[in-house]
Design a protein around this motif. Structure first.
Motif, short mmCIF file in Angstrom:
data_model
loop_
_atom_site.label_atom_id
_atom_site.label_comp_id
_atom_site.label_asym_id
_atom_site.label_seq_id
_atom_site.Cartn_x
_atom_site.Cartn_y
_atom_site.Cartn_z
N GLY A 74 0.80 -1.21 0.00
CA GLY A 74 0.00 0.00 0.00
C GLY A 74 0.84 1.26 0.00
O GLY A 74 0.53 2.23 -0.72
N THR A 75 1.91 1.30 0.79
CA THR A 75 2.76 2.49 0.80
C THR A 75 3.48 2.67 -0.53
O THR A 75 3.77 3.79 -0.93
CB THR A 75 3.76 2.44 1.96
N LEU A 77 2.13 1.81 -3.57
CA LEU A 77 1.13 2.26 -4.55
C LEU A 77 0.64 3.66 -4.27
O LEU A 77 0.45 4.46 -5.20
CB LEU A 77 -0.07 1.31 -4.55
N TYR A 78 0.42 3.97 -3.01
CA TYR A 78 -0.30 5.19 -2.68
C TYR A 78 0.56 6.27 -2.04
O TYR A 78 0.03 7.27 -1.56
CB TYR A 78 -1.50 4.82 -1.80
N ARG A 79 1.89 6.08 -2.07
CA ARG A 79 2.79 7.11 -1.59
C ARG A 79 4.12 7.09 -2.35
O ARG A 79 4.45 8.02 -3.07
CB ARG A 79 3.04 6.96 -0.09
N ALA A 107 -3.31 2.76 -9.77
CA ALA A 107 -2.29 3.64 -9.20
C ALA A 107 -1.01 3.66 -10.01
O ALA A 107 -0.10 4.45 -9.72
CB ALA A 107 -1.98 3.21 -7.76
N GLU A 147 -0.49 5.31 9.02
CA GLU A 147 -1.16 4.74 7.85
C GLU A 147 -2.45 4.01 8.22
O GLU A 147 -3.39 3.94 7.42
CB GLU A 147 -0.22 3.79 7.10
N MET A 220 -4.11 4.14 3.87
CA MET A 220 -3.56 3.49 2.67
C MET A 220 -3.37 2.01 2.96
O MET A 220 -2.94 1.63 4.04
CB MET A 220 -2.27 4.14 2.19
N ILE A 242 -11.10 3.89 0.69
CA ILE A 242 -9.86 4.08 -0.05
C ILE A 242 -9.74 2.94 -1.07
O ILE A 242 -10.37 1.90 -0.93
CB ILE A 242 -8.63 4.08 0.90
N ASP A 243 -8.91 3.15 -2.08
CA ASP A 243 -8.81 2.16 -3.15
C ASP A 243 -8.40 0.78 -2.63
O ASP A 243 -8.89 -0.24 -3.11
CB ASP A 243 -7.82 2.62 -4.22
#
Length: 317
Positions: A74-75, A77-79, A107, A147, A220, A242-243
């Motif tokens: 997740g980190t 993809l989204y950061r 993403a 997160e 995330m 969230i996604d």
């Protein structure tokens, strides 16, 4: 390879360990590549584009034609892939990219979609337990770090301080000490909230199985283990929209609240409490929707997908 080993007791480790068991030969799980056994390695499955970046780069430099897959968290993809050079380089060096829920590809840049595949993680099914109607027992599972957004849970618990019919248990180690302090302060302010600290995985699964509802409040996620564990235990979920959560539970799922919205979380909890025992209520609807998603998280499906991935990587060499 995985940046988290058994001591971390987190989703990254459980993914690495489960994939190790799926393969017919015993692959190694290591934190850094190369090491003294590197000359035996044929393919690399690297979990975490940013944290595994040095090993990914070393692999490509030393094993130019050998297969390399990067599994995105997740980190990632989204950061991280938006700003971290190492994470970005990992994406382009990989022969295959793996995301863990169906919205993950959204993403990524369009040019990378052709080498991206979705592999849902899996867990064993658990028998749905009979639930008491006396109160709504909700559970949140996640180490205390930004997160996972425990602060939204704390705020929700304070809003519920005057109710005895909704109880929230919270499992997770205080990875950020200030959040541990906030959890203790929330317990003092609200009898509806109880922080249990870190728990062994087996005990956590039992608590998920016994709960009426799982709360997933993250900011995330790459594809949260606790969501599939709840779904496969017959425990409905309410989750931040969230996604990473929508990609697990589906676009039409009825149990979302806006990320960071404590009153919205409370509203869902109150509605679930009001519908307990009713076949036409929100809690029953969420349970039905989770049941429909459970097949996505079957071990046989994940095992077949991981074996296909490795076979494709071996064929590259």
């Amino acid at each position: 390879m995985s940046p988290a080993l058994a001591a971390a007791n987190n989703g990254n480790w459980r993914t690495a360990r489960r994939w190790q068991r799926f393969l017919s030969w015993p692959p190694r799980i290591i934190e850094q590549w190369p090491d003294e056994f590197s000359d035996r390695d044929r393919v690399m499955l690297a979990l975490h584009a940013r944290r595994s970046s040095p090993s990914i780069i070393a692999w490509r430099e030393m094993r130019r034609s050998a297969g390399l897959a990067v599994i995105l968290t997740g980190t990632d993809l989204y950061r991280d892939i938006g700003s971290d050079v190492g994470a970005q380089r990992s994406l382009h060096l990989a022969d295959a990219l793996v995301v863990l829920q169906e919205r993950g590809p959204l993403a990524l840049p369009g040019a990378l979609h052709a080498k991206t595949r979705v592999i849902f993680q899996s867990t064993s099914r658990r028998k749905t337990q009979a639930k008491s109607q006396r109160r709504l027992r909700a559970l949140m599972v996640g180490h205390l770090r930004a997160e996972k957004d425990p602060e939204t849970l704390f705020a929700a618990a304070r809003l519920l301080a005057g109710r005895d019919d909704i109880r929230i248990d919270h499992i997770g180690d205080p990875l950020e000490p200030r959040l541990g302090e906030a959890a203790r302060a929330t317990m003092a302010a609200s009898a509806s909230y109880r922080w249990l600290g870190g728990q062994p995985h087996a005990a956590t699964r039992q608590r998920i199985q016994r709960a009426d509802l799982l709360i997933q409040a993250s900011r995330m996620e790459g594809g949260a283990h606790v969501v599939m564990e709840a779904v496969c235990s017959g425990t409905p979920v309410i989750a931040s929209a969230i996604d990473g959560n929508i990609g697990m539970l589906g676009d039409a799922y009825a149990g979302y609240f806006c990320c960071g919205d404590a009153p919205g979380l409370v509203e869902l909890l109150v509605r679930c409490r009001a519908s307990q025992g009713r076949s036409d209520g929100l809690l029953a609807r969420l349970a039905d929707q989770c049941r429909e998603r459970a097949a996505l998280f079957a071990p046989a499906a994940e095992r077949a997908a991981v074996r296909r991935l490795v076979a494709d990587l071996i064929a590259i060499a």
